[in-house]
Scaffold this active site. Structure first.
Site, PDB file in Angstrom:
ATOM      1  N   ASP A 136      90.801 -85.975  26.574  1.00  0.00           N
ATOM      2  CA  ASP A 136      90.298 -86.111  25.199  1.00  0.00           C
ATOM      3  C   ASP A 136      91.134 -85.318  24.192  1.00  0.00           C
ATOM      4  O   ASP A 136      90.614 -84.559  23.392  1.00  0.00           O
ATOM      5  CB  ASP A 136      88.819 -85.713  25.153  1.00  0.00           C
ATOM      6  CG  ASP A 136      87.964 -86.681  25.932  1.00  0.00           C
ATOM      7  OD1 ASP A 136      87.596 -87.723  25.367  1.00  0.00           O
ATOM      8  OD2 ASP A 136      87.680 -86.436  27.123  1.00  0.00           O
ATOM      9  N   ASN A 178      88.550 -95.031  26.292  1.00  0.00           N
ATOM     10  CA  ASN A 178      88.066 -96.068  25.379  1.00  0.00           C
ATOM     11  C   ASN A 178      88.840 -96.055  24.057  1.00  0.00           C
ATOM     12  O   ASN A 178      89.094 -97.101  23.460  1.00  0.00           O
ATOM     13  CB  ASN A 178      86.554 -95.936  25.127  1.00  0.00           C
ATOM     14  CG  ASN A 178      86.135 -94.562  24.689  1.00  0.00           C
ATOM     15  OD1 ASN A 178      86.299 -93.600  25.447  1.00  0.00           O
ATOM     16  ND2 ASN A 178      85.604 -94.435  23.479  1.00  0.00           N
ATOM     17  N   HIS A 179      89.237 -94.866  23.588  1.00  0.00           N
ATOM     18  CA  HIS A 179      89.939 -94.791  22.301  1.00  0.00           C
ATOM     19  C   HIS A 179      91.384 -95.297  22.374  1.00  0.00           C
ATOM     20  O   HIS A 179      92.014 -95.457  21.330  1.00  0.00           O
ATOM     21  CB  HIS A 179      89.885 -93.374  21.735  1.00  0.00           C
ATOM     22  CG  HIS A 179      88.546 -93.058  21.146  1.00  0.00           C
ATOM     23  ND1 HIS A 179      88.127 -93.560  19.940  1.00  0.00           N
ATOM     24  CD2 HIS A 179      87.514 -92.324  21.615  1.00  0.00           C
ATOM     25  CE1 HIS A 179      86.903 -93.141  19.676  1.00  0.00           C
ATOM     26  NE2 HIS A 179      86.497 -92.392  20.687  1.00  0.00           N
ATOM     27  N   HIS A 234      88.012 -91.731  32.784  1.00  0.00           N
ATOM     28  CA  HIS A 234      87.468 -91.516  31.448  1.00  0.00           C
ATOM     29  C   HIS A 234      86.081 -92.136  31.436  1.00  0.00           C
ATOM     30  O   HIS A 234      85.865 -93.217  30.902  1.00  0.00           O
ATOM     31  CB  HIS A 234      88.381 -92.116  30.386  1.00  0.00           C
ATOM     32  CG  HIS A 234      88.013 -91.668  29.020  1.00  0.00           C
ATOM     33  ND1 HIS A 234      88.407 -90.453  28.504  1.00  0.00           N
ATOM     34  CD2 HIS A 234      87.222 -92.220  28.074  1.00  0.00           C
ATOM     35  CE1 HIS A 234      87.881 -90.299  27.309  1.00  0.00           C
ATOM     36  NE2 HIS A 234      87.150 -91.357  27.023  1.00  0.00           N
ATOM     37  N   HIS A 289      85.939 -87.896  28.480  1.00  0.00           N
ATOM     38  CA  HIS A 289      84.987 -88.718  27.732  1.00  0.00           C
ATOM     39  C   HIS A 289      83.744 -87.961  27.251  1.00  0.00           C
ATOM     40  O   HIS A 289      83.370 -88.105  26.096  1.00  0.00           O
ATOM     41  CB  HIS A 289      84.570 -89.943  28.558  1.00  0.00           C
ATOM     42  CG  HIS A 289      83.754 -90.959  27.793  1.00  0.00           C
ATOM     43  ND1 HIS A 289      84.165 -91.486  26.595  1.00  0.00           N
ATOM     44  CD2 HIS A 289      82.570 -91.553  28.069  1.00  0.00           C
ATOM     45  CE1 HIS A 289      83.267 -92.361  26.162  1.00  0.00           C
ATOM     46  NE2 HIS A 289      82.285 -92.414  27.032  1.00  0.00           N
ATOM     47  N   GLN A 321      83.568 -84.761  27.008  1.00  0.00           N
ATOM     48  CA  GLN A 321      84.114 -83.624  26.249  1.00  0.00           C
ATOM     49  C   GLN A 321      83.329 -82.336  26.472  1.00  0.00           C
ATOM     50  O   GLN A 321      82.882 -81.696  25.507  1.00  0.00           O
ATOM     51  CB  GLN A 321      84.260 -84.010  24.765  1.00  0.00           C
ATOM     52  CG  GLN A 321      85.163 -85.231  24.631  1.00  0.00           C
ATOM     53  CD  GLN A 321      85.460 -85.657  23.199  1.00  0.00           C
ATOM     54  OE1 GLN A 321      85.585 -86.841  22.908  1.00  0.00           O
ATOM     55  NE2 GLN A 321      85.595 -84.707  22.284  1.00  0.00           N
ATOM     56  N   ARG A 379      73.524 -83.776  -4.553  1.00  0.00           N
ATOM     57  CA  ARG A 379      72.514 -83.049  -3.769  1.00  0.00           C
ATOM     58  C   ARG A 379      71.114 -83.166  -4.382  1.00  0.00           C
ATOM     59  O   ARG A 379      70.163 -82.578  -3.888  1.00  0.00           O
ATOM     60  CB  ARG A 379      72.894 -81.564  -3.659  1.00  0.00           C
ATOM     61  CG  ARG A 379      74.138 -81.357  -2.828  1.00  0.00           C
ATOM     62  CD  ARG A 379      74.487 -79.893  -2.677  1.00  0.00           C
ATOM     63  NE  ARG A 379      75.714 -79.776  -1.890  1.00  0.00           N
ATOM     64  CZ  ARG A 379      75.995 -78.747  -1.108  1.00  0.00           C
ATOM     65  NH1 ARG A 379      75.156 -77.735  -1.012  1.00  0.00           N
ATOM     66  NH2 ARG A 379      77.114 -78.712  -0.432  1.00  0.00           N
ATOM     67  N   ARG A 421      82.000 -83.764  -0.500  1.00  0.00           N
ATOM     68  CA  ARG A 421      82.607 -82.600  -1.153  1.00  0.00           C
ATOM     69  C   ARG A 421      83.331 -82.922  -2.452  1.00  0.00           C
ATOM     70  O   ARG A 421      83.839 -82.009  -3.105  1.00  0.00           O
ATOM     71  CB  ARG A 421      83.590 -81.912  -0.192  1.00  0.00           C
ATOM     72  CG  ARG A 421      83.030 -81.652   1.170  1.00  0.00           C
ATOM     73  CD  ARG A 421      81.783 -80.795   1.168  1.00  0.00           C
ATOM     74  NE  ARG A 421      82.071 -79.401   0.853  1.00  0.00           N
ATOM     75  CZ  ARG A 421      81.162 -78.433   0.949  1.00  0.00           C
ATOM     76  NH1 ARG A 421      79.919 -78.714   1.335  1.00  0.00           N
ATOM     77  NH2 ARG A 421      81.484 -77.199   0.671  1.00  0.00           N
TER      78      ARG A 421
HETATM   79 ZN   LIG Z   1      85.962 -91.394  25.333  1.00  0.00          ZN
END
Ligand SMILES: [Zn+2]
Length: 556
Positions: free
Chosen positions: A54, A129-130, A226, A259, A261, A386, A417
């Site tokens: 990752d 997957n990414h 993954h 995956h 993480q 806000r 922001r």
């Molecule tokens: Zn992943």
């Protein structure tokens, strides 16, 4: 066209490697006639497996000087020479998801990341997957940049494997098979256009089917995966992960995962130490005789597993997660917070840094390129956003909603922001609005759970960063409580399932929101908020009137 795509992915993996795999399987056939499995190894062999996962575009260190490929190179080189001096051998593996997460990398299709990993001498990686976030021809280009094998056994097209399923290595006479596997959730996590006709089969089934073939050739079988580490197999809505596979498939010695993480550091076989701190002792998971490791994310750590192979047995001698310049906050003498290295500092490798610098410069310059246009100003002024619904609040919530194919989007206004001016917009303009690198998440909730969450969101008071911006839902809020809530004109049905899109900060309980990240229906997509906005903007542009808050949320 289909055939060309298939062919180019295989070819990009390296024609040389494909040839070698061909001759190996011929050898394996011969070997199979005489014996089951490869010839025994004489004497013990020391094997150190180094691993990451990752990476997500983190080729460059962050603003605190943490991680980055240049320091990772120094660390890996020093472990390699230490192991070599002790008569051992190393293998460097990655658990996938090199792509997506940092604009400087994303705008260059992760060229610095893949080329940098080649420079570090990676032996193989699993496809994550990414790796499918961009069209397949981009992946083919990345495979050529990487040079090392990018593996996955469970991805098919037209009944054929689309990628190399495994690669054989030899270290000190020890034959090692590295098998690649990719979560079958990939199909639902990426743009369907990128994976049209591509099939993500159940990884555990593929691993089991390949095992006899691997065992004939290899003394040691490693899966670079993954798929995610779910403690004791508690995976919620996610596809099967490493624990579930290890429990089903006999014969894997080690799973180098990714995956989910996490640092996979266990208290015992049923409980992960989710309070793990850099520098602490880490006991990897072991299920059904298979070791399972994972090194958190972003190159924050390099995992080091020291094995010894003797008498047909692979024994884990020592395991360490080595932090790459991670910092911790301490109180300085003046009482102020100060960031210091959690463990000793690792110098950046000068040659790697020199190689990466032009990519970093180019990535910074790309932020000034126009990515789209808006026909009106979107209001993000702190005092306004806000306190009341604004077109920018509705825009961000609906961009998230659309990207996640959700029914409702909610955005905490504290994450907004700046305003988006009318006219041409650059990536930098987008990053000014969403600078935190939060990720798009979604969660599938029952109507009852959604109502509870809308009530919690409605209570967030005007003037606070928690103040909610909504899309997809019409609300009448009376004295901070939801009086009526409708989606596309229909009241929310307590028994139906609805999808809510939000960012991972809010889902983790940020700004005082109820925590949703431990809900079984929770998915962190890994897509960075600013990138999701940039993508929308470049595809559609912005018609400001479409996001006017109108009477969608009425407070009495
Ligand atoms: Zn992943």
């Amino acid at each position: 066209m289909k055939f060309i795509v298939n062919h180019s992915l295989y070819a990009a993996a390296s024609p040389r490697l494909a040839l070698r795999a061909g001759s190996l399987s011929a050898l394996a056939l011969l070997a199979a006639c005489a014996t089951q499995g490869p010839a025994p190894v004489s004497g013990p062999v020391k094997l150190t497996v180094l691993h990451t996962n990752d990476h997500h575009g983190r080729f460059w260190k962050n603003s605190d000087g943490e991680y980055g490929l240049a320091a990772r190179k120094t660390l890996i080189d020093s472990v390699r020479s230490e192991v070599k001096a002790a008569g051992g051998h190393t293998l460097l593996l990655d658990g996938g998801d090199v792509n997506t997460g940092v604009p400087e990398s994303d705008t260059q299709d992760a060229e610095p990341d893949f080329k940098g990993m080649k420079l570090l001498g990676y032996d193989a990686m699993a496809l994550g997957n990414h790796e499918f976030d961009k069209p397949l021809p981009v992946l083919a280009k990345q495979m050529a940049w990487a040079g090392f094998p990018m593996l996955s056994a469970n991805i098919y097209k037209d009944g054929q494997r689309l990628f190399k399923p495994y690669e054989m290595f030899e270290r000190g006479g020890l034959k090692i098979a590295v098998l690649g596997l990719t979560t079958d959730d990939t199909a639902k996590m990426v743009d369907p256009a990128n994976v049209a006709g591509v099939e993500f089969r159940k990884p555990a089934r593929e691993a089991a089917a390949l095992m006899p073939e691997l065992k004939k050739q290899a003394h040691v079988v490693i899966a670079a995966t993954h798929m995610g580490h779910y403690t004791n197999g508690a995976r919620g809505v996610n596809a099967e992960g490493d624990v579930e596979m290890a429990r089903q498939v006999k014969g894997l010695d080690l799973i180098v995962g990714g995956h989910s993480q996490n640092p996979v550091c266990m208290l015992d076989q049923l409980n992960r130490n989710d309070a793990y701190q850099p520098g602490g002792a880490c006991k990897p998971d072991q299920q059904n005789g298979t070791w399972i490791v994972q090194a958190h994310e972003w190159g924050k750590y390099v995992g080091r597993a020291d094995f010894e192979y003797a008498g047909g047995e692979l024994k884990l001698v020592k395991y360490t997660l080595i932090p790459v310049n991670l910092k911790k906050t301490v109180k300085a003498a003046d009482g102020k917070d100060q960031k210091v290295f959690a463990t000793s500092e690792i110098a950046e490798d000068a040659a790697t840094l020199a190689f990466l610098q032009p990519f970093q410069d180019k990535g910074r310059a790309a932020l000034d390129v126009v990515v789209g246009e808006s026909d009106g100003k979107l209001e993000g002024d702190r005092a306004v956003v806000r306190a009341q619904p604004t077109n920018l609040g509705v825009f961000i919530a609906s961009v998230m909603q659309q990207r996640a194919k959700a029914d409702v989007g909610i955005m905490n206004s504290g994450g907004i922001r700046d305003s988006l001016p009318a006219g041409k917009l650059t990536y930098k303009d987008v990053l000014k609005v969403q600078p935190f690198g939060n990720m798009l998440a979604y969660v599938d909730l029952s109507g009852k759970e959604l109502m509870d969450y809308l009530n919690a969101a409605a209570k967030m008071s005007a003037g606070s960063g928690a103040f909610a911006q909504f899309s997809g839902v019409q609300l009448v809020i009376e004295a901070g409580a939801v009086k009526t809530a409708t989606i596309k004109g229909a009241a929310i049905d307590p028994g139906k399932t609805y999808r809510l899109a939000l960012n991972n900060f809010q889902a983790n309980g940020g700004d005082g929101y109820p925590k949703l990240s431990n809900h079984p229906g929770y998915v962190n997509t890994g897509f960075v908020d600013a990138d999701v906005m940039r993508e929308y903007l470049s595809k559609n542009g912005i018609k400001a009137a479409n996001f006017a808050p109108g009477e969608a949320v009425v407070r009495r």
